[in-house]
Structures are given as C-alpha cells and as structure tokens.
Design an enzyme around this catalytic site. Structure first.
Site, mmCIF file in Angstrom:
data_model
loop_
_atom_site.group_PDB
_atom_site.id
_atom_site.type_symbol
_atom_site.label_atom_id
_atom_site.label_comp_id
_atom_site.label_asym_id
_atom_site.label_seq_id
_atom_site.Cartn_x
_atom_site.Cartn_y
_atom_site.Cartn_z
ATOM 1 N N TRP A 147 25.239 11.744 -6.080
ATOM 2 C CA TRP A 147 24.300 9.742 -6.344
ATOM 3 C C TRP A 147 25.709 9.019 -7.225
ATOM 4 C CZ3 TRP A 147 24.032 11.766 -10.739
ATOM 5 C CH2 TRP A 147 24.271 12.654 -11.239
ATOM 6 N N ASN A 148 26.424 10.339 -7.785
ATOM 7 C CA ASN A 148 27.085 9.237 -9.052
ATOM 8 C C ASN A 148 28.332 8.469 -9.098
ATOM 9 O OD1 ASN A 148 28.698 11.592 -7.853
ATOM 10 N ND2 ASN A 148 29.808 11.634 -9.937
ATOM 11 N N LYS B 10 26.633 11.406 5.459
ATOM 12 C CA LYS B 10 24.600 11.932 4.679
ATOM 13 C C LYS B 10 25.104 11.461 2.498
ATOM 14 C CE LYS B 10 22.424 15.096 2.715
ATOM 15 N NZ LYS B 10 22.210 13.789 1.882
ATOM 16 N N GLY C 238 27.087 19.612 -5.720
ATOM 17 C CA GLY C 238 27.132 20.910 -6.927
ATOM 18 C C GLY C 238 26.992 22.289 -6.607
ATOM 19 N N GLU D 101 34.411 19.384 -3.508
ATOM 20 C CA GLU D 101 34.937 19.136 -5.493
ATOM 21 C C GLU D 101 33.649 19.492 -6.078
ATOM 22 O OE1 GLU D 101 35.018 17.338 -7.857
ATOM 23 O OE2 GLU D 101 35.079 15.082 -6.753
ATOM 24 N N GLU E 160 28.699 22.961 -16.635
ATOM 25 C CA GLU E 160 27.994 21.537 -16.576
ATOM 26 C C GLU E 160 27.036 21.549 -16.354
ATOM 27 O OE1 GLU E 160 28.984 20.138 -12.016
ATOM 28 O OE2 GLU E 160 30.319 18.763 -13.812
HETATM 29 O O1 TXE Z 1 23.577 17.820 -6.835
HETATM 30 P P1 TXE Z 1 23.696 18.742 -4.801
HETATM 31 P P2 TXE Z 1 22.734 17.708 -7.543
HETATM 32 C C1 TXE Z 1 26.638 19.011 -10.018
HETATM 33 C C2 TXE Z 1 26.512 18.758 -11.741
HETATM 34 C C3 TXE Z 1 24.810 18.522 -11.512
HETATM 35 C C4 TXE Z 1 24.489 19.391 -10.292
HETATM 36 C C5 TXE Z 1 23.012 19.317 -9.294
HETATM 37 O O2 TXE Z 1 26.233 19.634 -12.488
HETATM 38 O O3 TXE Z 1 23.988 18.487 -12.135
HETATM 39 O O4 TXE Z 1 25.350 19.598 -9.458
HETATM 40 O O5 TXE Z 1 23.448 17.942 -8.754
HETATM 41 C C6 TXE Z 1 23.410 17.472 -0.168
HETATM 42 N N1 TXE Z 1 23.354 21.343 2.569
HETATM 43 N N2 TXE Z 1 27.498 17.393 -9.081
HETATM 44 O O6 TXE Z 1 21.208 18.870 -7.216
HETATM 45 O O7 TXE Z 1 21.906 19.194 -4.734
HETATM 46 C C7 TXE Z 1 22.491 16.339 -1.353
HETATM 47 O O8 TXE Z 1 21.962 15.961 -0.751
HETATM 48 C C8 TXE Z 1 24.141 19.898 2.412
HETATM 49 C C9 TXE Z 1 28.226 17.799 -9.744
HETATM 50 O O9 TXE Z 1 21.563 16.209 -7.208
HETATM 51 O O10 TXE Z 1 24.777 19.097 -4.909
HETATM 52 C C10 TXE Z 1 23.764 15.240 -1.289
HETATM 53 O O11 TXE Z 1 24.314 14.516 -0.771
HETATM 54 N N3 TXE Z 1 24.452 18.994 1.653
HETATM 55 C C11 TXE Z 1 29.528 16.296 -8.490
HETATM 56 C C12 TXE Z 1 24.619 16.295 -2.373
HETATM 57 O O12 TXE Z 1 24.398 17.473 -1.201
HETATM 58 C C13 TXE Z 1 23.253 19.410 0.956
HETATM 59 C C14 TXE Z 1 28.208 15.050 -8.088
HETATM 60 C C15 TXE Z 1 24.921 16.678 -3.464
HETATM 61 O O13 TXE Z 1 23.656 16.858 -4.156
HETATM 62 C C16 TXE Z 1 22.269 20.301 0.233
HETATM 63 C C17 TXE Z 1 26.897 15.578 -8.475
HETATM 64 C C18 TXE Z 1 22.460 21.815 1.675
HETATM 65 N N4 TXE Z 1 22.121 22.924 1.294
HETATM 66 C C19 TXE Z 1 26.662 17.015 -8.294
HETATM 67 N N5 TXE Z 1 22.021 20.553 -0.401
HETATM 68 C C20 TXE Z 1 30.766 16.141 -8.912
HETATM 69 N N6 TXE Z 1 31.732 16.955 -7.931
HETATM 70 O O14 TXE Z 1 30.991 15.166 -9.165
HETATM 71 C C21 TXE Z 1 21.821 19.672 -1.518
HETATM 72 N N7 TXE Z 1 22.835 18.693 -0.181
#
Ligand code: TXE
Length: 492
Positions: free
Chosen positions: A153-154, A177, A231, A252, A384
């Site tokens: 989302w960022n 997605k 994440g 990433e 993080e």
């Molecule tokens: O990320 P998620 P979240 C880090 C940051 C944050 C933490 C959690 O520390 O606090 O991650 O954030 C999809 N199979 N970053 O929970 O869930 C989800 O729907 C497939 C760092 O919001 O990882 C979304 O589209 N996909 C980061 C995407 O993964 C799945 C940026 C990211 O969401 C899934 C964001 C699954 N089982 C958070 N579960 C960066 N690298 O910049 C979730 N998703």
C-alpha cells in the site's frame, strides 16, 4: 457521503467479483471509508490468470515484435504523463501519502516505461563459443508466461511500474493484486494500459485480501513468476506457495537501513538526509533510513538539529501542498508504531521527541519520533517499524560504524555522510546492503537496480538486468556436419 464503486479489470472487461462481495477502502486522513472494491476469491483469480495465459499464447500478443511492445510501453508512459494529477490525487486519497510525494512519484513514473521500452528490442540471446567443431549453438531469451505482481500500500503505482514495465517489455502477461488498503490507482493504471492498445488480458487487475486472493494467485499453476513487495510474513507464504507451482520469485521486503553520519560530514546536509530518510512518507518506505548512527564528537549537535527540524514538521492533510508529513496508511500500522515506541521505552530508550499520536481531529497521524538508544540489540533498533520513528546510536570510529551497520538481519539500503572519499569507499566495500547512498538518500532511477541482501529479499528491480529476470533461456543446437548422424549403438 456515497462511496465510489470500483470494478476489477479481467480480460479487458470491468467486472465485479463473481461472488458479488466487496470490501471498503479507508481514507487515512479522515478514517472514513471512501470506496468499495470487489472482493476477489479463487474463482476470480482463476479467471484473471486464465485470461493472462490465453493472451500470452494468442497471436495478438505472442506475435508482437519487441519493437512493437516498446511502442506500446512508450504510449502507456505518455498516457500516465497526461494523467499525472488525477493519478497522484487518487493515490494520496487512498493511502494518505502526501500529494507532493505522489505528484513527484507519478511525474517520474513514465520514465520506467520509457526505459524498459528502450530495452525491449535489445534483450538478446547469444551465439556460443562451443568446444564442438560440427555444432552451432545459440540462446534465445523468451518470456516466462503469466507474472503475478503483489503490491503493497505504500507506493502502489511506483512499485507496480518497476514490475510491469520489464515484464511486458519481455513479452509476458500480468495479473496484478494491489493491497486491500490501496487498490484504486492500479485500476486506473489498468484503464490506461487498455487505452494504450495492449490486448485484453495482457494486464489484469484483481482486488482483494492476501487471503484468499494473494494466496490463490501466488500458488496458481499457470503463474510462472511472482514479483512481490511487502512484509516478511506474507513473503514466507509466497515462498511456500512457490514450492507448489515452481514460480520464480523476486522479493522486496523492506529493511532497517543504517544512515551513518561521520563527524566530517556537512552536518546540515546530513540532517536533511536523515529527515528525508525517516520522515518522508511518514517512514512508510522500504528504504527508510530508520537506524541513525552518528559519530560521537558531533552526536549532540546532530541530534539537536535533527530534533529541531522534526519538531517543525508540518503534519496534516496529505492533500495540502504545504503538509510535510501525512498519516499512517492504516490503523493497524499506527498501532504497530505505538507498540514499538512502548517497547522502546520499556527497554530503556530515551524519547527525544514525538512518541505520541498527533493532536488532530481525525486521521491516523503519529508525530515524528526520535529515540536515543544505547544498545544496538534493542527491539526498535533491530525490527522494521515502518513509521516515522528514528533510532539514534553513537559510534566511536569507522570500525564500530561498520560493525553496527551490518548488525541486522536486513540489507536493503544504507546512507553514508562524509567528505572523505577514501573512507566512503571503505564503508561501501564493507556494508552488506543492496543500495548504498553517499551524501544523499532515497535517490531512485529506472536505470539503478533496487533489491536487498539477507532478509530484505532477493532479486533486483530496475536497471538493465531486471528485464532478464522476466525471461528464460532457450539453447538451440544445430548440427553443421555434412555426415549423417551415426547409429548410437554401433561402436566405431
Ligand atoms: O504487508 P503485506 P502489511 C512491511 C512493513 C509492514 C509489514 C506488514 O514492516 O509493517 O510489512 O505490512 C499481500 N499471499 N512492509 O501487512 O501483508 C497483501 O494483500 C500473497 C514492507 O500491509 O505483506 C498486499 O497486497 N499475498 C513493504 C501485499 O501482500 C499476500 C511494504 C503486501 O502486504 C499474502 C509493505 C499471502 N498470504 C509492508 N498476505 C516494503 N517492502 O516496502 C498478504 N499478501
């Protein structure tokens, strides 16, 4: 206020989820829902992947030349440029990022498409210097097939551009997605993809949660590569899914990047670099310079200047151009930040400034926070947070700076502030991270690879090599001998 209703893009059509279910998306500045999106499940995922797969095999896409794909990408870049303000405003409303940040990102966005458009017809195999005189062999670079793009989302548009531009340039098709917290701009991008003239199904955008949507997409048997930003927890899930479908992965996953300030640095410049590193995007950035390491003899001066600037940061409505820091994108992220600051104080960190929600009527706002820590093993120094929280730790000399910088499970980025070129080069050599910035922070270019070491993930996005990650090699052998092939079972 009536909610805006969005539909998904599957096979060139705007469609609801087959189940008819929807979910709401919230404006982080108001805490109110502003839009609804289709809640995609396994059936919708399957439709989107089948569409991408059929398009991949279709003459309309498979027979395009690399030069034609380059032209399509350039047209898409132009259309994005024509729609800059609309895309920037939409993204700001959806994830609470400052309009000045989304505008800057969207203004640069076309460059990713132009860059990979230029590489489309320069992605080549090679002839091989064989050790066999009667054989000629060469390699061909071919696309992989259906690429799944999982987007957080960022920075949805930016993180999508760096995936789909090389994927499409190489001749793949895509299912995207977006995050359930920020889906709107990818649907808008999907509209521009269609307008640019890509065939239906070349890019599909499905909206939904990690479960079931992201899960079903990343384990679908027709998906050949998953390009994931998010994440660590979700990444582990995606890695496990790849054991079922053998999809290639690029991951990433953020970091805990050190921003190292030596006493010979230009202090005001380094303060600006530290502010850009941790308070831009309210710290919700994969490359955040969240671990400030400051040389002892300038420690007090540096932290005082940083604190003064942090306290002057204008917090408020992301849609206003004068705002300098907006809200956390989600309530959960705000609570995560609060939880980490509580842990820091329990573990003995000194709160220099911030450490609380901002005093505004509504919105998930947190104040710019600086924590002085004495132990590098503290939870807030190691994990993080993904919010506007800087930890500051003093160091004595170069050796200690390097040891602290590398004392992390992550390895995405690092900043070094010094006027001493030789010292900068020694540090660059010793630091284990995918990006090192010297006397700058957060610089980005389509030509510069992005990716991490260690638990920051693997694979690289951007740069000329990135397109190869979306291809596979075919090796072709040609017998050039004038003799017929011998019977393999007759000994000579
Ligand atoms: O990320 P998620 P979240 C880090 C940051 C944050 C933490 C959690 O520390 O606090 O991650 O954030 C999809 N199979 N970053 O929970 O869930 C989800 O729907 C497939 C760092 O919001 O990882 C979304 O589209 N996909 C980061 C995407 O993964 C799945 C940026 C990211 O969401 C899934 C964001 C699954 N089982 C958070 N579960 C960066 N690298 O910049 C979730 N998703």
């Amino acid at each position: 206020m009536a909610l805006e209703k969005f539909q998904m893009l599957i096979d060139g059509q705007w469609v609801p989820a087959q189940s008819g279910k929807t979910f709401d998306s919230y404006n982080p500045a108001t805490e109110q829902p502003w839009a609804t999106f289709p809640f995609a499940d396994e059936q919708d995922v399957d439709r989107a992947v089948q569409s991408a797969h059929n398009t991949f095999l279709s003459a309309a896409w498979a027979l395009t030349t690399a030069a034609q794909r380059g032209k399509l990408l350039r047209r898409l870049g132009d259309l994005i440029a024509d729609n800059t303000s609309q895309l920037a405003e939409l993204e700001s409303r959806d994830n609470g990022k400052l309009i000045r940040e989304t505008l800057a990102q969207v203004r640069y966005l076309p460059e990713f498409f132009y860059y990979f458009a230029g590489l489309a017809d320069k992605t080549e195999g090679e002839t091989l210097a064989l050790d066999k005189p009667d054989m000629f062999a060469y390699t061909v670079r071919e696309p992989l097939g259906v690429i799944a793009g999982i987007i957080p989302w960022n920075s949805p548009l930016y993180l999508t551009a760096i995936k789909i531009a090389p994927a499409l340039a190489a001749g793949n098709t895509v299912v995207l997605k977006p995050s359930e917290h920020a889906s709107a701009t990818l649907l808008e991008l999907g509209r521009l993809v269609m307008e640019a003239g890509f065939p239906a199904g070349a890019v599909n955008v499905i909206t939904g949660y990690g479960l079931p949507c992201g899960d079903a997409l990343t384990r679908h048997p027709l998906v050949r590569k998953v390009a994931f930003t998010g994440g660590g927890e979700s990444a582990r899930h995606v890695i496990r899914n790849s054991a079922e479908n053998y999809a290639k992965l690029s991951l990433e996953l953020g970091g805990k990047s050190p921003n190292i300030i030596f006493s010979d640095a230009d202090i005001d410049s380094a303060v600006n670099g530290a502010v850009a590193g941790i308070f831009a995007a309210a710290g919700q950035s994969c490359v955040s310079g969240s671990r400030l390491l400051v040389q002892q003899d300038i420690y007090d001066e540096f932290v005082s200047k940083l604190t003064a600037r942090a306290e002057r940061i204008v917090i408020g409505d992301p849609a206003q151009p004068e705002t300098e820091m907006g809200p956390m994108a989600t309530k959960a992220q705000l609570e995560t930040v609060e939880k980490y600051v509580d842990i820091a104080l329990t573990e003995g960190a000194r709160l220099r400034t911030g450490g609380k929600r901002a005093d505004l009527a509504a919105g998930w706002y947190y104040t710019p926070t600086i924590l002085e820590c004495t132990r590098h093993s503290d939870t807030v120094v190691q994990e993080e947070i993904f919010g506007p929280v800087a930890t500051v730790i003093p160091f004595a000399d170069e050796a200690e700076a390097l040891a602290l910088a590398n004392d992390t499970q992550y390895g995405l980025a690092a900043g070094i502030w010094t006027q001493n070129l030789a010292k900068a080069h020694r540090m660059i050599k010793g630091i284990r991270s995918g990006i090192v910035w010297v006397n700058t922070y957060r610089a980005v270019s389509a030509a510069a690879p992005i990716g991490g070491y260690g638990q920051s993930g693997y694979g690289r996005e951007c740069g000329s090599d990135a397109i190869n990650d979306f291809t596979q090699l075919k090796t072709v052998w040609i017998n050039t001998s004038s003799e017929p092939m011998a019977d393999p079972f007759i000994m000579r």
